[in-house]
Design a protein around this motif. Structure first.
Motif, short mmCIF file in Angstrom:
data_model
loop_
_atom_site.label_atom_id
_atom_site.label_comp_id
_atom_site.label_asym_id
_atom_site.label_seq_id
_atom_site.Cartn_x
_atom_site.Cartn_y
_atom_site.Cartn_z
N SER A 1 0.75 -1.17 0.00
CA SER A 1 -0.05 0.04 0.15
C SER A 1 0.70 1.14 0.03
N ILE A 2 0.22 2.29 -0.40
CA ILE A 2 0.78 3.46 -0.10
C ILE A 2 -0.18 4.04 1.13
N ILE A 3 0.75 4.90 1.84
CA ILE A 3 0.12 5.53 3.20
C ILE A 3 0.56 6.95 3.35
N ALA A 4 -0.76 7.81 3.55
CA ALA A 4 -0.64 9.20 3.54
C ALA A 4 -0.80 9.35 5.23
N PHE A 5 0.12 9.96 5.93
CA PHE A 5 0.12 9.99 7.30
C PHE A 5 0.21 11.54 7.61
N ASP A 6 -0.55 11.98 8.45
CA ASP A 6 -0.54 13.52 8.97
C ASP A 6 0.20 13.59 10.02
N ALA B 1 8.87 1.50 -5.46
CA ALA B 1 9.48 2.64 -5.92
C ALA B 1 9.13 3.89 -4.95
N PRO B 2 9.86 4.87 -4.82
CA PRO B 2 9.15 5.96 -3.91
C PRO B 2 8.32 6.78 -4.44
N PRO B 3 7.12 7.23 -3.65
CA PRO B 3 6.10 8.18 -3.98
C PRO B 3 6.79 9.51 -4.67
N ILE C 1 2.09 10.45 -6.98
CA ILE C 1 1.92 9.24 -8.07
C ILE C 1 2.96 8.12 -7.49
N VAL C 2 2.27 6.69 -7.98
CA VAL C 2 2.88 5.46 -7.29
C VAL C 2 2.92 4.68 -8.50
N THR C 3 4.14 4.07 -8.43
CA THR C 3 4.37 3.01 -9.48
C THR C 3 4.51 1.85 -8.65
N ILE D 1 -2.41 7.87 -9.75
CA ILE D 1 -2.10 9.12 -9.29
C ILE D 1 -3.29 9.62 -8.41
N PHE D 2 -2.85 9.91 -7.18
CA PHE D 2 -4.07 10.37 -6.17
C PHE D 2 -3.79 11.90 -6.01
N GLU D 3 -4.89 12.46 -5.46
CA GLU D 3 -4.88 13.87 -4.98
C GLU D 3 -4.52 13.40 -3.48
N ARG D 4 -3.51 14.63 -2.96
CA ARG D 4 -2.66 14.30 -1.87
C ARG D 4 -3.48 14.20 -0.65
N THR D 5 -4.24 15.09 -0.61
CA THR D 5 -4.92 15.18 0.81
C THR D 5 -6.05 14.30 1.07
N SER D 6 -6.70 13.84 0.01
CA SER D 6 -7.74 13.04 0.02
C SER D 6 -8.12 11.73 -0.24
N GLY D 7 -6.63 11.59 -1.16
CA GLY D 7 -6.58 10.05 -1.52
C GLY D 7 -7.36 9.65 -2.62
N LYS D 8 -8.02 10.41 -3.38
CA LYS D 8 -8.98 10.35 -4.40
C LYS D 8 -7.97 10.08 -5.60
N SER D 9 -8.41 8.96 -6.30
CA SER D 9 -7.80 8.50 -7.88
C SER D 9 -8.17 9.66 -8.83
#
Length: 214
Positions: free
Chosen positions: A145-150, A174-176, A192-194, A202-210
């Motif tokens: 997974s990719i995780i967005a941590f506040d 690979a790094p985000p 962006i995640v490969t 490709i996700f919006e950064r704050t919401s995680g919406k593709s």
């Protein structure tokens, strides 16, 4: 000019150089073995005021730290924990687990920092053991997974899993990548995640919406 023996292997994906404008000094933050070291970049001397004689125990770390304001942030592969320490004193600010209970997925692929929004992004590999799922039933949330941590709230604000209950070693390796994309007249901040599975997300950064249908 100088060299230093850390007695333990330095992580394979590098270290971070930091110019401290407040002190007008240049530092290196290096992870080797289970420790994070702070060095004077000009002469290699350990900064003794940081932690215990220049180092702090943070677990085995595979990727470079990031620096956000007064914090040095790393993610351990040994415990799948995000650890933040004060960049001056080495005092731990927080330690947060990012996996389900009893599920370890290595964050070895890389990380990125959205300094403006205070969000730390990290990608995780497959859960262990890699090729047998008998003892880890379910989706194995946050693995692959990719995780967005506040950083401010110290919480995961969103995550996306590429492979559910992986049995094929399909780490996100690979790094985000952080970028600003222009669509029509709008600028959208994206991450962006490969992946090993051949996808580019490709996700919006704050919401995680593709930005595109998955």
């Amino acid at each position: 000019i100088w060299s230093r023996d850390f007695q333990s292997g330095i992580n394979k994906r590098g270290f971070i150089y930091h110019n401290d404008n407040e002190l007008n000094e240049d530092y290196l933050f290096v992870t080797a073995g289970p420790n994070l070291f702070k060095l004077n970049a000009k002469n290699g001397d350990l900064i003794n005021e940081f932690g215990e004689n220049g180092s702090v125990e943070v677990g085995i770390v595979a990727v470079p730290a990031v620096i956000y304001k007064n914090q040095v942030i790393v993610t351990s592969v040994s415990e799948s924990e995000i650890t933040s320490v004060d960049k001056f004193t080495g005092k731990k600010i927080f330690v947060k687990n990012i996996n389900e209970i009893d599920i370890i997925a290595n964050p070895w692929g890389g990380s990125a920092l959205d300094d403006k929004n205070g969000i730390y992004y990290t990608v995780l590999g497959n859960p262990k053991p890699a090729h047998s799922g008998v003892d880890r039933p379910g989706e194995n949330k946050n693995a692959n997974s990719i995780i967005a941590f506040d950083i401010k709230t110290q919480k995961i604000i969103w995550s996306f899993q590429d492979v559910v209950h992986d049995l094929w070693n399909l780490d996100i390796s690979a790094p985000p990548i952080l970028a600003d994309i222009k669509i029509r007249d709008y600028i959208i901040q994206v991450v962006i995640v490969t992946t090993k599975s051949g996808h580019v997300y490709i996700f919006e950064r704050t919401s995680g919406k593709s930005l595109f249908d998955i």
